[in-house]
Each structure stands twice: as structure tokens, then as C-alpha cells.
Design a protein around this motif. Structure first.
Motif, PDB file in Angstrom:
ATOM      1  N   CYS A  53     -26.852  -9.128  45.527  1.00  0.00           N
ATOM      2  CA  CYS A  53     -27.025 -10.440  44.887  1.00  0.00           C
ATOM      3  C   CYS A  53     -25.783 -11.302  45.119  1.00  0.00           C
ATOM      4  O   CYS A  53     -25.884 -12.453  45.520  1.00  0.00           O
ATOM      5  CB  CYS A  53     -27.280 -10.273  43.398  1.00  0.00           C
TER       6      CYS A  53
ATOM      7  N   PRO B  25     -36.861 -10.066  46.005  1.00  0.00           N
ATOM      8  CA  PRO B  25     -35.490 -10.475  45.710  1.00  0.00           C
ATOM      9  C   PRO B  25     -34.481  -9.480  46.290  1.00  0.00           C
ATOM     10  O   PRO B  25     -34.779  -8.301  46.458  1.00  0.00           O
ATOM     11  CB  PRO B  25     -35.445 -10.483  44.184  1.00  0.00           C
ATOM     12  N   HIS B  26     -33.285  -9.980  46.563  1.00  0.00           N
ATOM     13  CA  HIS B  26     -32.271  -9.156  47.207  1.00  0.00           C
ATOM     14  C   HIS B  26     -31.943  -7.903  46.407  1.00  0.00           C
ATOM     15  O   HIS B  26     -31.775  -6.820  46.960  1.00  0.00           O
ATOM     16  CB  HIS B  26     -30.996  -9.972  47.410  1.00  0.00           C
ATOM     17  N   CYS B  27     -31.858  -8.056  45.084  1.00  0.00           N
ATOM     18  CA  CYS B  27     -31.479  -6.910  44.265  1.00  0.00           C
ATOM     19  C   CYS B  27     -32.553  -5.812  44.343  1.00  0.00           C
ATOM     20  O   CYS B  27     -32.239  -4.625  44.351  1.00  0.00           O
ATOM     21  CB  CYS B  27     -31.244  -7.331  42.820  1.00  0.00           C
TER      22      CYS B  27
ATOM     23  N   CYS C 218     -28.845 -16.206  37.931  1.00  0.00           N
ATOM     24  CA  CYS C 218     -29.901 -15.610  38.736  1.00  0.00           C
ATOM     25  C   CYS C 218     -31.081 -16.564  38.848  1.00  0.00           C
ATOM     26  O   CYS C 218     -31.517 -17.141  37.859  1.00  0.00           O
ATOM     27  CB  CYS C 218     -30.325 -14.309  38.066  1.00  0.00           C
ATOM     28  N   ASP C 219     -31.600 -16.752  40.052  1.00  0.00           N
ATOM     29  CA  ASP C 219     -32.717 -17.674  40.249  1.00  0.00           C
ATOM     30  C   ASP C 219     -34.048 -16.946  40.486  1.00  0.00           C
ATOM     31  O   ASP C 219     -35.061 -17.572  40.748  1.00  0.00           O
ATOM     32  CB  ASP C 219     -32.423 -18.622  41.410  1.00  0.00           C
ATOM     33  N   PHE C 220     -34.050 -15.629  40.419  1.00  0.00           N
ATOM     34  CA  PHE C 220     -35.245 -14.806  40.680  1.00  0.00           C
ATOM     35  C   PHE C 220     -35.678 -14.908  42.142  1.00  0.00           C
ATOM     36  O   PHE C 220     -36.798 -14.554  42.492  1.00  0.00           O
ATOM     37  CB  PHE C 220     -36.414 -15.211  39.766  1.00  0.00           C
ATOM     38  N   CYS C 221     -34.799 -15.431  42.964  1.00  0.00           N
ATOM     39  CA  CYS C 221     -35.005 -15.472  44.416  1.00  0.00           C
ATOM     40  C   CYS C 221     -36.343 -16.065  44.875  1.00  0.00           C
ATOM     41  O   CYS C 221     -37.079 -15.413  45.635  1.00  0.00           O
ATOM     42  CB  CYS C 221     -34.839 -14.074  44.984  1.00  0.00           C
TER      43      CYS C 221
ATOM     44  N   HIS D  22     -26.070 -14.744  47.336  1.00  0.00           N
ATOM     45  CA  HIS D  22     -25.920 -15.991  46.587  1.00  0.00           C
ATOM     46  C   HIS D  22     -24.491 -16.493  46.630  1.00  0.00           C
ATOM     47  O   HIS D  22     -24.146 -17.420  45.915  1.00  0.00           O
ATOM     48  CB  HIS D  22     -26.387 -15.817  45.139  1.00  0.00           C
TER      49      HIS D  22
ATOM     50  N   MET E  92     -40.616  -9.185  36.335  1.00  0.00           N
ATOM     51  CA  MET E  92     -39.836  -8.067  36.837  1.00  0.00           C
ATOM     52  C   MET E  92     -39.861  -6.924  35.825  1.00  0.00           C
ATOM     53  O   MET E  92     -39.955  -7.160  34.627  1.00  0.00           O
ATOM     54  CB  MET E  92     -38.396  -8.503  37.095  1.00  0.00           C
TER      55      MET E  92
ATOM     56  N   LEU F 293     -25.860 -10.622  38.146  1.00  0.00           N
ATOM     57  CA  LEU F 293     -26.533  -9.377  37.808  1.00  0.00           C
ATOM     58  C   LEU F 293     -25.465  -8.410  37.332  1.00  0.00           C
ATOM     59  O   LEU F 293     -24.521  -8.122  38.056  1.00  0.00           O
ATOM     60  CB  LEU F 293     -27.253  -8.818  39.035  1.00  0.00           C
TER      61      LEU F 293
ATOM     62  N   LEU G  66     -30.246  -9.414  34.291  1.00  0.00           N
ATOM     63  CA  LEU G  66     -30.149 -10.648  35.058  1.00  0.00           C
ATOM     64  C   LEU G  66     -30.778 -11.700  34.179  1.00  0.00           C
ATOM     65  O   LEU G  66     -31.068 -11.432  33.017  1.00  0.00           O
ATOM     66  CB  LEU G  66     -30.871 -10.499  36.406  1.00  0.00           C
TER      67      LEU G  66
HETATM   68  S1  SF4 Z   1     -33.455 -11.795  41.468  1.00  0.00           S
HETATM   69 FE1  SF4 Z   1     -32.126 -12.647  43.061  1.00  0.00          FE
HETATM   70  S2  SF4 Z   1     -30.676 -13.907  41.929  1.00  0.00           S
HETATM   71 FE2  SF4 Z   1     -31.648 -12.574  40.440  1.00  0.00          FE
HETATM   72  S3  SF4 Z   1     -30.278 -10.826  40.287  1.00  0.00           S
HETATM   73 FE3  SF4 Z   1     -31.809 -10.312  41.838  1.00  0.00          FE
HETATM   74  S4  SF4 Z   1     -30.863 -10.947  43.764  1.00  0.00           S
HETATM   75 FE4  SF4 Z   1     -29.706 -11.913  42.135  1.00  0.00          FE
END
Ligand code: SF4
Ligand code: SF4
Ligand code: SF4
Lengths: 320, 439
Positions: A106, A238-240, A225-228, A110, A89, A119, A138
Motif C-alpha cells: 500500500c 487492491p494492492h494490499c 486508504c481509498d479502497f483502490c 500510494h 472487504m 494500513l 484501513l
Molecule cells: S485498499 Fe488500497 S489504499 Fe486501502 S489499504 Fe489496501 S492498498 Fe491501501
């Protein structure tokens, strides 16, 4: 009524256990299959495999059938990672305005309900003379993760695709990983999490996996954070990343040398080179998978102050 | 067995006096309160503590470190006294073993109390990973418990047999119990040889084990990136601290036992003076390591480090820090240089202060560091910026301390605190040599 809830809970635990076992067996069998069939299209006929199905019965299947069925469910070993990938990232500090859409997204996806988000967007200012900026953090999914080294039970583990994930069914709640992480990114479930799910609990339980942290969170264990990976599997970001209105987050694959923030797709190496990318606390040797681009020519800092709340990172539902 | 009568009368088991009974009742009450609090913690989760995501370890861990440190006394006494064949060790050896055993058992229990999922304890064995210092602890603590138990037990065999024979007429039940633990001890040559061998082996083991135990304890902290923990100095720093708190606890216990059992003839001022000197030496060594840990870094400290030092020396934790350092270490180290303060009573008072200081010292090692992470503390409730243990934590911690004291109290009640067997033997040796000299 009381009996009832107890009963469902027991059933729920029971099913979860079986499912877990089944998927482990499934996962193991699949790795074997992959290796076995690398050069052949047809497997050795007549050789039956013993597997446990969801109800706990032992069934015999032909390996060839197995592959077809299983491909839909588990495509990779949860502890080994998605083969061939190396997730990474890039966070562009110049574009961050503390909009906090990333954090909200996030938290929502989650089911983060505690007092500390995974985050966080820090208000940073090194000294009085240097100017302030916003810094989202994160889990860095370090390649030399301090948290993994100290975990006594391998509940926190590092995968070949770069992810550092948590097995909440194994964690003993010693919090050593939290003490070890220099990025203060880990969050503990001090009490029974007050999560609410729209779908029914069976569904949640079925999706329960280190690959989607917080589904559900478990009392007395750590989250972060699991990195989605549940998104990556669907081919989504990922959501973020998708939530950010300014395109601050670029997510991608280091092996392929591409990252994207949803709007533009760029070469990772070029992005880092042109913008003097760096990693947080490089001198600690944790080798993070998250890069930062310095806050040069950034959006006005002050606009973010509106959203800034020193004492809150998870919005609480309004109590009527 | 008349030669033992006087010794048994002085050193053998004695019924609790009223004071003793009250003391045990008090300990039991504290323990019960702690157990209730712990059950509540099991049900509600660690949320009943005041630990949160930043101060993720609190008084449980510092209490654990204290217990581990104090249990080091077994190794110190063995190393300094038994191996060097110091004559004055006799009255201390057994009580040191008792203190060490009680402390290491409570250390094991305390670390489980800190675990949020004790129901998954078996994972520590099933999924053990060797590179985690916690796994090292899982291996070393039970080992240390077993070795210090045996080191208490083997030298005790003779005494148990004496008591078995002594009570064979007057108190059959007690005699049976002692007989059971004496394991048919008959002072046969073979038995004595085997006993001697085993004890020598244990003595050789306890010193490296103790050093490893203390080092691992230090590594729990120094293997993290935290400012104030990530110190290569931590191993020896913990070892020297352990000598101080261990000896302090030992002196305290010995003084109280001496007073209550009227053992002034057995534990004399000479003995206190000697152990006071050893105590003084360990305090001075510890002062030295404290200088290394807190003063030297002042010159070159990086930003995070100097902030950390600042909170200790001048900031939020300055008052407890200076009390602990001055009253709990520096003044005792100076006072102990004078013989006057190595007399039993002043030495006892100093030892108590040092032990209290040692306990708070562990607290100051754990907490302030956690409040200084690399990234600022933001986005969490205001009260996460500070830490002071909750009522639950105090009750549970109090209970673990009470349990340690209860173990010590009960052992002292039933076990001769100084080896009757050896004293009688020495007495006999003295008589024969006197006779020889006369002849
Ligand atoms: S990668 Fe996923 S778990 Fe990590 S901060 Fe972004 S949304 Fe949240
Ligand atoms: S940022 Fe912390 S939690 Fe994430 S991998 Fe690195 S050390 Fe582990
Ligand atoms: S809290 Fe859980 S994940 Fe963290 S080190 Fe302990 S067992 Fe491992």
C-alpha cells in the motif's frame, strides 16, 4: 534553473486545472448521455454539444461521437461512483501474522512517505488474560461516515458504490474529519510530501484523482486508504489484498455477494455466517464496509513480533 | 458644553503615558514575532507545529475556544445587566462590548491560523455544507462580529458627537475623525428614537447569538466520537465556562483601566462588589457542570472513558488539571463568597487567576482526549504520543493574545470607557428631580 522549475510547476498546475475542468465537463456530459440513450440506440441527429478540450478550447461535437471517445477515459462520475457496485472487504484475523506485506505494498503504490501508514497492523490484547492477536485496519469506508458529516467543504465524500474518497484539491486542511473518525485512519500531510515518482510529473498529474489517493499527496490536506478504485476499474484487486502472503484480505462486491482474496472466491454472506464475522465498533453506528473474522485457531502470534515496530509504519529509504 | 468638561477630562481620550507606550511597543513586538512565525508556517506547512496525526488539534484550537468563550461576556452583560435594568451596570457595559469585540475578531483569525490551506478559504463558501459545525461557525462568527461591533458603536454615537464638539477648536484633526464616526449626530428626537430602536434590537439578538455561538463551539467537539468530547453535557458546560472566562476578563480589564485612568469615582467598590457576586454565581454554576463532566462519570465510565479520566485526575495531565480546577475555579468560587474578596484589588487578582485557568482549561479539553483514540497509538514515531506546543505555536498564539489586548488598549485609548452622554443625562435628571423635590 530556479526559473525553470517554477515554470514547469506553473505549467503543471495550469494543465491540471484544465484537465480537471475537462473531465468534469466530460463526466457531466456523459451522465446525460447515459440517461438519454437508455432506450435508444441512436441519438437525435444534428444536436451538437459544446465541450472544452484539454487545451481549454471550446469544441462542438456530436453526442454520438462523444460517447465513443469518452468511454475510454471517464466511465463514471468520480463523485458518484461505479454504478451498481458496493465494495466491501473482509479481514480474516485468524490468518494474520503481521507479515506487513500489505502495508509495504500500500505504501509503495500510494507513494506514502510520511510517518503514518494508511494500513496499520495493530498488536491487540484487550486484557491480560485474553490472548493477543494482529489486527490490520484501513479506512472502513463507513456507510454512516463521521468524517463526511463534519467536512465543511465536501472534500471528503461518500459514493454510491460505498467508497469514501477525498478531493485533495478542495480540502482546506481543517482536520475535523480526522478528529471525527473513530478508527484513527486518516493521515495528514503536515509538510510538502517527499514523494518520488518513476513516471514523469505530467503522467502523475494526468492520473491525479480522488480514485488514486497519493498521486500526488498535497501539502496541507488529508490522505487515507481509498479502497483502490483504480484497481477495481482495471478489474484487479487492491494492492494490499494481492500482496498478503496469507490471504487475509477478501475484497469484493456486496451486491453480488462475492469476495475474493486472490486464491479463493467465496460467498460473502456465507463467509460471515460461518465465521461469525463482525465489524469494528459496531455500537458507534458508523456502519463500516469492512468486516472482521475473529482470530480463532489463528497462526502463531509470536511469529509476527519479529516484524513489529511500535514506532514505525512507513519504511524510510536508507539515507546513504 | 461645559457640563461635559469634567467628564471628558476623566473619561475622554488621553495620550499614552510612558508606561502605556511601552505596553503598546511590547504588544507590537509580540505580534511581529508571531507574524514571522506564521509566515514560516505558511511556507513550511503545519509541520512547524507539534501537532501530528493523533494530536491533530492543539493550542490553536484551544486558544480559539478560549476567545469564543470570552467573547460571550457581551451577551452576559447584556442579559444580566441591561435587560434586568440593573443600576450598577453602567461602568461595565462598554468595556464588556470592547472585550467581546476584540475576542471574537481574534477567534475568527485564530481558526484561520489553524487551517492548513488558508489559500482555499473561499471553499468554505463555495462548497459550504450545512451539516458541518464548521459551516455553522463560518456563519455565526462573522454575524457575532457585526452585531457586537454595532452594539459597541450605536450607543457610542452621542459620545463621539460630544468629543467632536469638544475638540472642534483645539484639535481639528481629531474632531474630524470623531465627527466622521459620529455621523452627524445632533441628539435630534428622530435620531435618538432610531438609536434606541436599533440598540433594543441588537440587545435582543446578542443573547441568542451568544448562546448559539457557544453551543456550536461545543458541538465542534461533541459531534465527534471521541471519548471526553462526545458528551451531551457539552453545550451548557461550554456556556457556563464562557460566562466565567468572560466575566474574569472583563473584571481584569475594568480594574486596570480604573487604576490607570483614576476612575475610582466612577467605578466604585460597590460596583466591584456587585459584579463580584455575579462572577461568584457563574463560578459556582461552572463548578456544578465540572462535577457533571468529571466526577459523575467516574461511577459508570466505560473503559475508554475511565482511562481518559484517569489521565486527567491521576495521570499525565493531573498536575495542570488540578491546578486549573482548584486554583482556577474551586478556590475562587469559595473566596468570592466573602465580601472581603470582592473588593477591587482581591477581585482583580482572583479574576486574573481565573482567566489564566480558563485558558489552560481549554487546552485540557482539547489535548488529552486526542491522545486517547479508540485504537491504540501504534506505528508512529515516539514523540507523536505526547503533545506540547512548539515555539512556532507559542509565538503565534502569543501574537493572537497580544492582538486582542492591542485592540482593547486602542479602543480604550480613544473611546470613553463609560458613556459620557448617559452620565451627563443621569446627572441632569438627578438635578431636576432634586429641584422638584425642593420645590
Ligand atoms: S485498499 Fe488500497 S489504499 Fe486501502 S489499504 Fe489496501 S492498498 Fe491501501
Ligand atoms: S473509517 Fe474513518 S475515515 Fe474511513 S469512512 Fe469511516 S469515519 Fe471516514
Ligand atoms: S481536513 Fe479536508 S477533508 Fe478533512 S474535514 Fe477538513 S476539509 Fe474536509
Amino acid at each position: 534553473m530556479d526559473e525553470n522549475t517554477k515554470d514547469t510547476r506553473r505549467k503543471f498546475l495550469n494543465n491540471g486545472w484544465k484537465l480537471g475542468l475537462a473531465s468534469i465537463v466530460g463526466g457531466a456530459a456523459l451522465t446525460h448521455l447515459k440517461e438519454g440513450f437508455a432506450f435508444e440506440t441512436k441519438g437525435p441527429a444534428g444536436e451538437k454539444m459544446e465541450l472544452m478540450d484539454v487545451d481549454g478550447n471550446i469544441i462542438e461535437v456530436d453526442p454520438i461521437d462523444m460517447e465513443e471517445v469518452d468511454l475510454e477515459q471517464v466511465t463514471h462520475n468520480v463523485r458518484r461512483g461505479i454504478p451498481g457496485r458496493k465494495f466491501t472487504m473482509v479481514v480474516d484475523l485468524a490468518k494474520c501474522q503481521n507479515a506487513l506485506a500489505c502495508q509495504r505494498s500500500c505504501n509503495k503504490h500510494h507513494f506514502v512517505t510520511g510517518d503514518n501508514a494508511w494500513l496499520k497492523v495493530y498488536k491487540m490484547q484487550e486484557t491480560e488474560d485474553t490472548s493477543p492477536y494482529w489486527m490490520p485496519t484501513l479506512c472502513m469506508h463507513c456507510d454512516q461516515p463521521a468524517c463526511v458529516t463534519v467536512c465543511p467543504v465536501d472534500a471528503t465524500f461518500k459514493r454510491e458504490d460505498g467508497l469514501v474518497l477525498i478531493d485533495n484539491d478542495r480540502c482546506v486542511g481543517c482536520r475535523f474529519c480526522m478528529a471525527a473518525c473513530p478508527y484513527s485512519t486518516r493521515v495528514f500531510n503536515w509538510n510538502e510530501p517527499k514523494q518520488e515518482f518513476e513516471m514523469n510529473m505530467d503522467m502523475v498529474e494526468e492520473m491525479h484523482s480522488p480514485e488514486h489517493a497519493g498521486m500526488p499527496s498535497i501539502k496541507g490536506t488529508v490522505d487515507k486508504c481509498d479502497f483502490c478504485p483504480h484497481q477495481a476499474e482495471k478489474g484487479e484487486l487492491p494492492h494490499c489484498v494481492t500482496a498478503c502472503p496469507n490471504g487475509v484480505f477478501y475484497f469484493g462486491d456486496k451486491n453480488e455477494d462475492v469476495v475474493t482474496n486472490g486464491n479463493e472466491t467465496v460467498r460473502l454472506s456465507k463467509l460471515l455466517e460461518e465465521n461469525a464475522g463482525y465489524r469494528l465498533f459496531e455500537d458507534l453506528g458508523t456502519e463500516p464496509s469492512v468486516y472482521y473474522l475473529p482470530p480463532k485457531d489463528r497462526l502463531p502470534f509470536e511469529e509476527g513480533l519479529e516484524n513489529y515496530n511500535e514506532f514505525q509504519s512507513v519504511e524510510k529509504p536508507d539515507v546513504p | 458644553m461645559s457640563k461635559y468638561d469634567q467628564l471628558i477630562k476623566d473619561l475622554g481620550p488621553r495620550k499614552f503615558s510612558l508606561k502605556g507606550k511601552l505596553w503598546v511597543a511590547l504588544l507590537l513586538a509580540v505580534i511581529v514575532a508571531g507574524i514571522i512565525a506564521y509566515v514560516d508556517q505558511l511556507i513550511e506547512g503545519q509541520v512547524v507545529t507539534n501537532m501530528r496525526d493523533y494530536v491533530l488539534w492543539g493550542v490553536y484550537i484551544s486558544n480559539f475556544v478560549f476567545f469564543v468563550a470570552t467573547s460571550f461576556v457581551a451577551a452576559v452583560v447584556v442579559a444580566a445587566l441591561r435587560l434586568t435594568k440593573n443600576e450598577w451596570r453602567r461602568p461595565f457595559v462598554r468595556m464588556a462590548q470592547i472585550v467581546a469585540l476584540a475576542c471574537i475578531i481574534m477567534a475568527g483569525i485564530t481558526i484561520i491560523i489553524d487551517m492548513a490551506r488558508p489559500d482555499r478559504m473561499m471553499n468554505l463558501f463555495i462548497h459550504a455544507r450545512l451539516q458541518s459545525p464548521i459551516t455553522w461557525d463560518v456563519i455565526i462568527i462573522p454575524t457575532f462580529i457585526v452585531v457586537s461591533l454595532l452594539l459597541l458603536y450605536f450607543p457610542l454615537l452621542g459620545d463621539l458627537a460630544i468629543l467632536r464638539d469638544h475638540y472642534s477648536e483645539t484639535n481639528k484633526k481629531l474632531s474630524k475623525i470623531y465627527g466622521f464616526f459620529a455621523m452627524k449626530w445632533r441628539w435630534s428626537e428622530q435620531q435618538i428614537k432610531l438609536q434606541g430602536k436599533s440598540i433594543r434590537l441588537l440587545v435582543l439578538m446578542i443573547i441568542p447569538l451568544g448562546l448559539i455561538l457557544e453551543s456550536i463551539d461545543a458541538y465542534l467537539f461533541s459531534t465527534t466520537y471521541r471519548v471526553g468530547w462526545n458528551s451531551t453535557n457539552f453545550g451548557p458546560y461550554f456556556i457556563s465556562g464562557a460566562m466565567v472566562s468572560g466575566l474574569g476578563a472583563l473584571i481584569t480589564v475594568v480594574y486596570i483601566v480604573r487604576k490607570n485612568k483614576q476612575l475610582q469615582n466612577y467605578i466604585t467598590e460597590y460596583h466591584f462588589d456587585k459584579i463580584g457576586k455575579l462572577f461568584n454565581l457563574t463560578c459556582l454554576i461552572y463548578v456544578y457542570f465540572n462535577i457533571n463532566e468529571y466526577l459523575v462519570p467516574l461511577f459508570t465510565a466505560k473503559k475508554g472513558e475511565s482511562e481518559h479520566l484517569e489521565t486527567l485526575l491521576r495521570g499525565e495531565f493531573a498536575i495542570p488539571f488540578w491546578i486549573v480546577t482548584l486554583a482556577g475555579l474551586v478556590f475562587p468560587a469559595i473566596l468570592l463568597m466573602f465580601q472581603r474578596f470582592r473588593k477591587p484589588r482581591p477581585l482583580y487578582l482572583i479574576a486574573i487567576v481565573v482567566v489564566l485557568g480558563a485558558w489552560w482549561k481549554r487546552y485540557l479539553i482539547v489535548t488529552p482526549t486526542l491522545l486517547h483514540p479508540y485504537l491504540p497509538i501504534q506505528g508512529v514515531p515516539e514523540n507523536w504520543h505526547h503533545y506540547f506546543p512548539s515555539v512556532h505555536e507559542w509565538l503565534i498564539t502569543g501574537a493572537t493574545l497580544a492582538m486582542a489586548l492591542l485592540i482593547i488598549t486602542l479602543l480604550i485609548r480613544y473611546v470613553p470607557v463609560i458613556s459620557i452622554d448617559r452620565l451627563a443625562e443621569e446627572e441632569a435628571e438627578r438635578l431636576t428631580s432634586e429641584k422638584k423635590a425642593a420645590a
